[in-house]
Design an enzyme around this catalytic site. Structure first.
Site, PDB file in Angstrom:
ATOM      1  N   SER A  27       0.849  -1.194   0.000  1.00  0.00           N
ATOM      2  CA  SER A  27       0.000   0.000   0.000  1.00  0.00           C
ATOM      3  C   SER A  27       0.884   1.243   0.000  1.00  0.00           C
ATOM      4  CB  SER A  27      -0.908   0.000   1.234  1.00  0.00           C
ATOM      5  OG  SER A  27      -1.608   1.209   1.300  1.00  0.00           O
ATOM      6  N   HIS A  44      -0.991  -1.510  -4.113  1.00  0.00           N
ATOM      7  CA  HIS A  44      -2.304  -1.140  -3.566  1.00  0.00           C
ATOM      8  C   HIS A  44      -2.385   0.381  -3.459  1.00  0.00           C
ATOM      9  CE1 HIS A  44      -5.870  -1.746  -0.940  1.00  0.00           C
ATOM     10  NE2 HIS A  44      -5.401  -0.716  -0.242  1.00  0.00           N
ATOM     11  N   ASP A  87      -4.713   3.610  -2.377  1.00  0.00           N
ATOM     12  CA  ASP A  87      -5.851   4.046  -1.572  1.00  0.00           C
ATOM     13  C   ASP A  87      -6.401   5.356  -2.104  1.00  0.00           C
ATOM     14  OD1 ASP A  87      -6.068   2.030   0.528  1.00  0.00           O
ATOM     15  OD2 ASP A  87      -4.033   2.672   1.029  1.00  0.00           O
ATOM     16  N   MET A 146      -9.133   8.271  -1.495  1.00  0.00           N
ATOM     17  CA  MET A 146      -9.909   8.808  -0.363  1.00  0.00           C
ATOM     18  C   MET A 146     -10.419  10.191  -0.723  1.00  0.00           C
ATOM     19  SD  MET A 146      -7.196   7.587   2.535  1.00  0.00           S
ATOM     20  CE  MET A 146      -5.805   8.251   1.642  1.00  0.00           C
ATOM     21  N   HIS A 167      -8.295   0.824  -4.140  1.00  0.00           N
ATOM     22  CA  HIS A 167      -9.219   0.698  -3.006  1.00  0.00           C
ATOM     23  C   HIS A 167      -9.990   2.013  -2.894  1.00  0.00           C
ATOM     24  CE1 HIS A 167      -9.437   0.074   1.683  1.00  0.00           C
ATOM     25  NE2 HIS A 167     -10.619   0.083   1.123  1.00  0.00           N
ATOM     26  N   MET A 219     -12.099   4.289  -1.223  1.00  0.00           N
ATOM     27  CA  MET A 219     -12.708   4.738   0.042  1.00  0.00           C
ATOM     28  C   MET A 219     -13.377   6.085  -0.217  1.00  0.00           C
ATOM     29  SD  MET A 219      -9.760   3.595   2.718  1.00  0.00           S
ATOM     30  CE  MET A 219      -8.382   3.879   1.619  1.00  0.00           C
ATOM     31  N   MET A 248     -11.592  -4.934   5.900  1.00  0.00           N
ATOM     32  CA  MET A 248     -10.822  -3.914   6.606  1.00  0.00           C
ATOM     33  C   MET A 248     -10.567  -4.396   8.028  1.00  0.00           C
ATOM     34  SD  MET A 248     -10.008  -1.474   4.600  1.00  0.00           S
ATOM     35  CE  MET A 248      -9.163  -0.539   5.871  1.00  0.00           C
ATOM     36  N   ASP A 259      -6.735  -5.726   5.046  1.00  0.00           N
ATOM     37  CA  ASP A 259      -6.094  -4.417   4.887  1.00  0.00           C
ATOM     38  C   ASP A 259      -6.169  -3.656   6.203  1.00  0.00           C
ATOM     39  OD1 ASP A 259      -5.070  -2.049   3.936  1.00  0.00           O
ATOM     40  OD2 ASP A 259      -6.752  -1.588   2.594  1.00  0.00           O
TER      41      ASP A 259
HETATM   42  C1  DX5 Z   1      -6.161   2.268   5.341  1.00  0.00           C
HETATM   43  C2  DX5 Z   1      -5.753   1.811   3.973  1.00  0.00           C
HETATM   44  C3  DX5 Z   1      -4.631   0.864   3.960  1.00  0.00           C
HETATM   45  C4  DX5 Z   1      -3.383   1.387   4.615  1.00  0.00           C
HETATM   46  C5  DX5 Z   1      -2.824   0.250   5.396  1.00  0.00           C
HETATM   47  O1  DX5 Z   1      -7.391   2.834   5.313  1.00  0.00           O
HETATM   48  O2  DX5 Z   1      -6.827   1.195   3.302  1.00  0.00           O
HETATM   49  O3  DX5 Z   1      -4.359   0.326   2.686  1.00  0.00           O
HETATM   50  O4  DX5 Z   1      -2.419   1.873   3.733  1.00  0.00           O
HETATM   51  O5  DX5 Z   1      -1.762   0.709   6.118  1.00  0.00           O
HETATM   52  P1  DX5 Z   1      -1.093  -0.149   7.283  1.00  0.00           P
HETATM   53  O6  DX5 Z   1      -0.602  -1.408   6.660  1.00  0.00           O
HETATM   54  O7  DX5 Z   1      -0.026   0.740   7.764  1.00  0.00           O
HETATM   55  O8  DX5 Z   1      -2.162  -0.412   8.325  1.00  0.00           O
HETATM   56 ZN    ZN Z   2      -6.354   0.182   1.416  1.00  0.00          ZN
END
Ligand code: DX5
Ligand code: ZN
Length: 217
Positions: free
Chosen positions: A7, A32, A34, A36, A65, A67, A136, A174
Site C-alpha cells: 500500500s 495497492h 488508496d 480517499m 481501493h 474509500m 478492513m 487491509d
Molecule cells: C487504510 C488503507 C490501507 C493502509 C494500510 O485505510 O486502506 O491500505 O495503507 O496501512 P497499514 O498497513 O499501515 O495499516
Molecule cells: Zn487500502
C-alpha cells in the site's frame, strides 16, 4: 499461494517511483492504491494522475481501493489511468450492483471492501460479480493503525463463505498487517495481504516483503 500487496499510502512520496520499483524488486504481487475523498474517510488521495505516472514505472497490477462516496463516478478515470482491480466499499453507495457491473464491463477485476463493523451478509448477493473480498482490519482512512483482533473471526467466516460459494474470489485483509498479524490472518483464511507501514515504515522495503513472504509460505 498468499499474495502480498504494497500500500503506497505509506511510501515516501518524494521518491514514489523508486519505492514502487523497490516493491517490485522485493517480490510483491500488487501495488495497492488508496483513494480517499475526504467524505467517506477524513483523508484525501491518491488521484488518477499519480496512478497514470506510476503506470510507466512497474508491470505489477494496480489494486485501487475506493474509500469514496459514489464510487461509480471514479471507475472510468481510474481504469483509464491503469487500475487493474477496483474495490469500492459496500457502505459507500446504494448503487453498488451497477458500480460492479461498470467495473466488469471495463474488463478489469472487481471487489468489495467491508468496514470492520459491516457484516458479511451485506455481500452475499454480490458473490457472482466479484473477484475480491477486502476485509478492513482497521477503520479505513489512515495507515499505521493497529489490527483489530476481532476481525480474525470475520476473516474465517469470509473464507467459509467463499469456499462454500464455489466462486473464485480472493480474500484480502487491509490494515495493521505486519509480521505478527500476517500469519494469524493467513491462518484464518486470508490469501491477499495488503501492507503499508510494515513494508515502507523502516525503509527496508525489499527485506520486509521477503520476510513476510517467508513467514506466510
Ligand atoms: C487504510 C488503507 C490501507 C493502509 C494500510 O485505510 O486502506 O491500505 O495503507 O496501512 P497499514 O498497513 O499501515 O495499516
Ligand atoms: Zn487500502
Amino acid at each position: 499461494m498468499v499474495k502480498i500487496a504494497a500500500s503506497i499510502l505509506s511510501a515516501d512520496f518524494t521518491q514514489l517511483g523508486d519505492d514502487v520499483t523497490r516493491v517490485e524488486a522485493g517480490g510483491a504481487d500488487i501495488i495497492h492504491i488508496d483513494v480517499m475523498d475526504g467524505h467517506f474517510v477524513p483523508n484525501l488521495g491518491i488521484g488518477p494522475m499519480i496512478i497514470k505516472t506510476l503506470r510507466t514505472q512497474t508491470k505489477l497490477p494496480f489494486g485501487v481501493h475506493l474509500m469514496v462516496e459514489e464510487p461509480h463516478r471514479f471507475i472510468q478515470p481510474y481504469v483509464e489511468s491503469g487500475a487493474n482491480f477496483l474495490v469500492p466499499h459496500v457502505e459507500a453507495f446504494h448503487g453498488l450492483y451497477s458500480t460492479l457491473q461498470t467495473i466488469k464491463t471495463s474488463g478489469e477485476k472487481s471487489g468489495v471492501a467491508l468496514n470492520p463493523a459491516t457484516p458479511l451478509t451485506q455481500i452475499t448477493e454480490l458473490l457472482p460479480m466479484i473477484d475480491i473480498i477486502l476485509i478492513m482490519t482497521v477503520e479505513p482512512g489512515f495507515g499505521g493503525q493497529s489490527f483489530i483482533p476481532q476481525m480474525l473471526t470475520k476473516i474465517a467466516s469470509a473464507r467459509k463463505l467463499i469456499d462454500t460459494s464455489g466462486y473464485r474470489i480472493e480474500l484480502a485483509v487491509d490494515g495493521g498487517i505486519n509480521a505478527q498479524t500476517a500469519p494469524l490472518a493467513v491462518e484464518a483464511g486470508a490469501d491477499l495481504l495488503i501492507m503499508g507501514s510494515a513494508i515502507f515504515g523502516d525503509r527496508r522495503i525489499e527485506d520486509n516483503i521477503k520476510m513476510i513472504r517467508q513467514l506466510v509460505s
